[in-house]
Design a protein around this motif. Structure first.
Motif, PDB file in Angstrom:
ATOM      1  N   SER A   1       0.800 -32.698 -20.375  1.00 57.07           N
ATOM      2  CA  SER A   1      -0.275 -33.127 -19.744  1.00 57.07           C
ATOM      3  C   SER A   1      -1.301 -33.339 -20.669  1.00 57.07           C
ATOM      4  N   VAL A   2      -2.373 -34.192 -20.431  1.00 57.56           N
ATOM      5  CA  VAL A   2      -3.171 -34.432 -21.306  1.00 57.56           C
ATOM      6  C   VAL A   2      -4.263 -33.158 -21.424  1.00 57.56           C
ATOM      7  N   MET A   3      -4.294 -32.535 -20.429  1.00 60.23           N
ATOM      8  CA  MET A   3      -5.351 -31.308 -20.467  1.00 60.23           C
ATOM      9  C   MET A   3      -4.637 -29.958 -20.677  1.00 60.23           C
ATOM     10  N   GLU A   4      -5.131 -29.226 -21.242  1.00 58.45           N
ATOM     11  CA  GLU A   4      -4.338 -27.845 -21.488  1.00 58.45           C
ATOM     12  C   GLU A   4      -4.795 -26.896 -20.272  1.00 58.45           C
ATOM     13  N   LEU A   5      -4.199 -25.684 -20.100  1.00 60.37           N
ATOM     14  CA  LEU A   5      -4.582 -24.987 -18.944  1.00 60.37           C
ATOM     15  C   LEU A   5      -5.677 -24.203 -19.273  1.00 60.37           C
ATOM     16  N   HIS A   6      -6.019 -23.862 -20.568  1.00 65.01           N
ATOM     17  CA  HIS A   6      -7.233 -23.127 -20.702  1.00 65.01           C
ATOM     18  C   HIS A   6      -8.441 -24.213 -20.617  1.00 65.01           C
ATOM     19  N   GLN A   7      -8.276 -25.453 -20.936  1.00 62.40           N
ATOM     20  CA  GLN A   7      -9.220 -26.366 -20.718  1.00 62.40           C
ATOM     21  C   GLN A   7      -9.737 -26.403 -19.260  1.00 62.40           C
ATOM     22  N   ALA A   8      -8.719 -26.400 -18.446  1.00 60.24           N
ATOM     23  CA  ALA A   8      -8.989 -26.461 -16.956  1.00 60.24           C
ATOM     24  C   ALA A   8      -9.698 -25.273 -16.724  1.00 60.24           C
TER      25      ALA A   8
END
Length: 604
Positions: free
Chosen positions: A212-219
């Motif tokens: 994914s473009v986004m990591e879990l901690h960023q979300a």
């Protein structure tokens, strides 16, 4: 007798492996591994090579060792991969690689650059095999290459474990961090191979990872921003208040983890090399003291004997203080590594919140090229600053230790403790009088030369003069005294600048230059450029926004007709289409739908 035995054994020891020659020979398999991984990698766009050789089909893409612009995967594996190359980095740091003849000293920088490129090329498979998307091939090649390096280094240690400087187990002390990191890499490559094989056999994977473009901690960070803050903040422990507080919504990128791991390993090797030098110097000083003993026996002059005794005391004190200050200097450098990580998190979170007040004005806006170059320099510079900072801090601590020994310990040892206490008392009394007079000036100005408070609740009096004539006489008579006092204050300022500058030389997260001269601090410029680069590429809000755009675009493309998708994705299709034909077709399509553009075309 034992020392003579191992020394004699080491002199006759001849290893069957020449490590420098093996480093040169390892370039060939390294290039082969890079070519194999490149042939498997696909390029994003077709080129003229695909038209000439259709079998390529966008193959032979560029292989990357690791993502320096904010990758969060394989952080510890890449850190241990850098640890496996620590001994090569230390050779480059000592500038002992590819020695130059005296007539070619002017080309030293180019030769060091060549050595660095060769070391980087020989270590490239460690990182490329970890980062490739073809896990089975990467794990197999990486396991074989790492295993070969491990076997060669282990064979060299087994055949010649001792050295001629520190003595017993010298090579083990120097090489065991790299061997440990290589063992970790072997286990990691084996895990990658088993995991990829289970996927090929369509067995349940060991752990599912979604690209994914986004990591879990960023979300989670963006979700936390959207929530209403709790009314009652949880009580923090002493460690959270004073040492470190773990943040579940923040992760350090791979670059910072690899920097920390390699810095700690290189620091260990640097301290070991420093101890080697200490042993050599100690042997020279022992021979010098033996010469002094001969001089004392042969000389009957009291002055000569006293001078020789002073020299022997100086040698003994310097050796003891240098050895004693090794531990605090090493602990200081280790604490700097972790403190730099904490400062990185603090500065990044401030930038995410839009706060740039902590930056000097000259660094608020840096050019994009400077930021891109800064992120390439940071890791290497930070490690070099840590090593040089350790040496400088160790030297300063040794200097103060020698001063303490001569000022307090030696007088007591020689029966001059009373005189030392008298001198110390006189110095403390003089300093107390100077500080007292400075405080008296402040108290006098507060009591007699400032107007009364405007309100009773004010903490201080307003900055408005009262009793002006007395104030002018007060300044006149203290003018001559403050000239003499200013000399001591100037020396104290110089001493503080030297101590603070030497103490913080390893920390490039803050400048040691005064305000207005921060641009001269190249290390701090690199730190700021790296922060801006990471801020632009890993800001959770920005990444989350881009992730939503990508997801919505994919959903829209899935809802459109197949013919439209085939036309819009013509640039990335696998069909063999000429670039010239594609360009002409798009031009014709555009002109048919927009006839007004015909008048604006450039005539031939």
């Amino acid at each position: 007798m034992a020392a003579e035995a191992w020394q004699l054994k080491n002199e006759t020891c001849r290893s069957s492996v020449d490590m420098e020659l093996f480093l040169h020979c390892s370039l060939l398999p390294s290039i082969v591994i890079i070519v194999v991984l490149s042939c498997l990698e696909k390029r994003a766009r077709r080129s003229r090579l695909d038209e000439k050789w259709p079998l390529l089909n966008r193959r032979c893409g560029m292989v990357i060792p690791l993502d320096f612009a904010g990758a969060f995967s394989n952080r510890w594996s890449l850190g241990f991969a850098f640890g496996a190359t620590a001994n090569k980095v230390m050779i480059l740091f000592s500038e002992g690689y590819l020695p130059l003849p005296s007539k070619f000293r002017w080309a030293k920088a180019f030769v060091l650059l060549t050595g660095a490129l060769e070391v980087g090329l020989s270590s490239y498979p460690f990182f490329a095999c970890l980062s490739t998307n073809f896990s089975i091939v990467g794990a197999t090649l990486g396991f074989l290459y790492t295993g070969t390096w491990f076997a060669i280094i282990a064979m060299n240690i087994v055949q010649c474990p001792h050295g001629q400087i520190i003595g017993e187990y010298e090579n083990i002390i120097f090489y065991w961090p790299s061997l440990l990191c290589q063992v970790f890499l072997l286990g990691r490559f084996l895990h990658m191979f088993v995991k990829a094989s289970r996927g090929r056999l369509q067995l349940p994977p060991l752990s599912e990872e979604k690209a994914s473009v986004m990591e879990l901690h960023q979300a989670q960070y963006v979700q936390q921003l959207m929530r209403k803050p709790p009314m009652m903040q949880p009580q923090k422990s002493w460690i959270q208040r004073n040492v470190y507080e773990w943040d579940p919504y923040f992760q350090f990128p791979s670059r910072m983890i690899t920097m920390a791991v390699l810095a700690l390993i290189c620091l260990y090797m640097f301290v070991a090399n420093e101890f080697y030098v200490y042993k050599m110097v100690s042997q020279v000083l022992k021979a010098l003291k033996s010469t002094f003993d001969v001089v004392i026996v042969s000389s009957n002059t009291t002055e000569v004997v006293a001078q020789v005794e002073h020299l022997k005391d100086f040698i003994d004190i310097t050796e003891g203080v240098w050895l004693f200050t090794t531990v605090p200097a090493c602990l200081t450098s280790v604490s700097y590594v972790f403190h730099i990580l904490a400062c990185y998190r603090k500065h990044m979170k401030r930038l995410w919140a839009g706060q740039k007040q902590f930056l000097p004005l000259v660094f608020v806006r840096l050019s994009s090229s400077q930021n891109a170059a800064a992120i390439a320099r940071y890791s290497g510079w930070q490690i070099a600053y840590i090593l040089w900072g350790y040496l400088i801090v160790h030297t300063v601590q040794c200097l103060f230790g020698v001063m303490f020994m001569y000022g307090f310990v030696l007088p007591i040892k020689h029966g001059q403790g009373i005189e030392m206490l008298k001198s110390l008392g006189t110095g403390i009394l003089t300093l107390a009088v100077v500080i007292g007079l400075m405080q008296l000036q402040i108290a006098t100005a507060t009591a007699f030369f400032l107007q009364p408070k405007i309100l009773l609740t004010d903490k201080e009096k307003p900055l408005a003069l009262d009793n002006r004539k007395a104030f002018h006489n007060f300044n006149y008579f203290l003018f001559f005294y403050n000239v003499v006092l200013g000399l001591g204050a100037c020396l104290f300022r110089l001493l503080c600048s030297i101590i603070v500058g030497a103490w913080l030389i390893a920390r490039i997260d803050r400048t040691i230059m005064p305000k207005g001269y921060e641009a001269a601090d190249l290390g701090f410029r690199t730190w700021i450029g790296m922060l801006f680069m990471d801020h632009n590429h890993t800001n959770p809000t920005l990444v989350c926004f881009c992730h939503l755009l990508v997801v919505q675009t994919r959903e829209r493309q899935q809802q459109r007709p197949t013919n439209y998708l085939h036309f819009t994705n013509a640039t990335v299709t696998d069909f063999r289409v000429s670039n010239k034909a594609r360009t002409r077709w798009l031009l014709s399509y555009t002109l048919l739908n927009n006839p007004s553009l015909l008048a604006l075309r450039k005539p031939k």
